[in-house]
Design an enzyme around this catalytic site. Structure first.
Site, short mmCIF file in Angstrom:
data_model
loop_
_atom_site.label_atom_id
_atom_site.label_comp_id
_atom_site.label_asym_id
_atom_site.label_seq_id
_atom_site.Cartn_x
_atom_site.Cartn_y
_atom_site.Cartn_z
N LYS A 133 -3.92 -10.64 -8.65
CA LYS A 133 -5.26 -11.06 -8.26
C LYS A 133 -6.31 -10.05 -8.74
CE LYS A 133 -6.14 -8.72 -3.96
NZ LYS A 133 -7.13 -8.68 -2.92
N LYS A 147 0.84 -1.21 0.00
CA LYS A 147 0.00 0.00 0.00
C LYS A 147 0.87 1.26 0.00
CE LYS A 147 -4.35 -1.53 0.18
NZ LYS A 147 -4.74 -2.08 -1.10
N LYS A 150 -10.25 -4.49 -6.73
CA LYS A 150 -10.95 -3.23 -6.98
C LYS A 150 -9.99 -2.16 -7.47
CE LYS A 150 -13.77 -3.89 -3.23
NZ LYS A 150 -13.58 -3.88 -1.79
#
Ligand code: ADP
Ligand code: TRP
Length: 328
Positions: free
Chosen positions: A194, A114, A197
């Site tokens: 993967k 992140k 969103k």
């Protein structure tokens, strides 16, 4: 006493097939197992650990709850609630942060990813993300957590925190384990990584129409359809994983034989796959439309869920307050 289950999803947008297969399917399986008491929340506080918009959060927190209901989570069987309705989560997370080091949190792969994605947003809330999640899990003394494989490092943190709190304060938190589903890792449509969103074009949403699903699959990368060996990674491998998840292992084997034989016609494969995916999503979409039209019902689910969750949460937080010296 029944064992408890707790799970949540961040309120960051509409659910996609990864959320559905890796998360919701496991939540449904445990809800329908009488050995468990199930609590499912919308992790809206977790949404502010990465950049977000206030207006979007206001709608997403409710939308995710509607998605839960549409997918079959049932307030008669599970406690469904919004995390921020139970403010004790924040308090417990603070207490838990006293037994974990900064270094341990900084080394988590999810934190590093992140920070790479949002270098300007390496906040304390982001560093604290796994402790807020540990607080969610420990609050309800959950034994099982139905989430995708990407969440395993966070469950490990929750176990570590439980051990430390138990050793240091004589508490008795269980060490939760992940409940895995067949779709614990749904690959991206783009051929790498993967379904997520946050990666544009990687996901099929639970609310997509048949046309949208077909259009998205059309863009998924493939090859000539023929060769000596079926690829184990990349676009073709990912498509075959989706075939296996939605059409079964025999359908996947049939395509694998075609690959080393006469060749796969990807146009047909994708059309068939789109139809099967849509067939699974259509009842969810219908139920969703009904729920959107009945906001009083959704409101009542949210209010009742918050009450039930708060009662359990208060017991746990009181135990911790006493053990840590805040109550005598
Ligand atoms: P995203 O990565 O798309 O933002 P979330 O982090 O909100 O998704 O994840 C919500 C739930 O869905 C978690 O249980 C997570 O493990 C699961 N999940 C997300 N993406 C996938 C995937 N591609 N395959 C399987 N499970 C997934
Ligand atoms: N971190 C989880 C995710 O990204 C969401 C989450 C928050 C969660 N709290 C939780 C999942 C507690 C399980 C249990 O998907």
């Amino acid at each position: 006493m029944k064992k408890r289950v707790l799970a949540g999803m961040r309120a960051t947008g509409r659910l996609h097939l990864g959320n559905y297969l890796g998360g919701v399917k496991g939540m449904l399986a445990l809800q329908d197992n009488p050995a468990y008491e199930t609590l499912y929340m919308v992790a809206d506080m977790h949404a502010v650990t990465t950049p977000y918009s206030v207006e979007e959060l206001q709608s997403h927190r409710r939308e995710v709850l509607i998605d839960y209901l549409a997918a079959g989570l049932d307030p008669e069987k599970s406690v469904l609630f919004l995390q921020s309705d139970v403010m004790l989560h924040g308090e417990l997370a603070f207490y838990l942060s006293s037994v974990m080091t900064i270094a341990r949190m900084q080394h988590l792969p999810t934190f590093k990813d992140k920070v790479k994605q949002y270098p300007e947003h390496a906040t304390m809330a982001l560093l604290n993300y796994p402790l807020l999640m540990a607080a969610d899990i420990l609050m309800y003394k959950a034994d099982k957590v139905p989430v995708g494989v990407d969440q395993e490092p966070h469950i490990e943190v929750a176990r570590e925190v439980a051990r430390k709190m138990n050793a240091q304060y004589g508490l008795s938190f269980p060490e939760a384990i992940r409940f895995a589903t067949e779709g614990e890792y749904v690959p991206s449509l783009l051929g790498a990584g993967k379904m997520s969103k946050s990666v544009e074009g990687s996901a099929i949403d639970v609310t997509d129409s048949l046309d949208e699903i077909e259009a998205k699959l059309k863009k998924a990368p493939t090859d000539s359809g023929k060769g000596d060996e079926v690829p184990k990674t990349g676009g073709v491998a990912n498509l075959l994983t989706l075939v296996e998840l939605f059409e079964g292992v025999e359908a996947k084997q049939k395509y694998e034989q075609q690959y080393v034989g006469e060749g796969i016609r990807y146009g047909d494969l994708k059309k068939q796959l789109a139809a099967v995916i849509f067939k699974e999503l259509q009842p969810i979409q219908q139920k969703r439309a009904e729920l959107v039209a009945d906001s009083a019902y959704v409101d009542s689910v949210i209010t009742k869920g918050a009450e039930k969750a708060r009662a359990i949460a208060l017991e746990t937080v009181n135990e911790v307050r006493t053990a840590m010296g805040f109550r005598s």
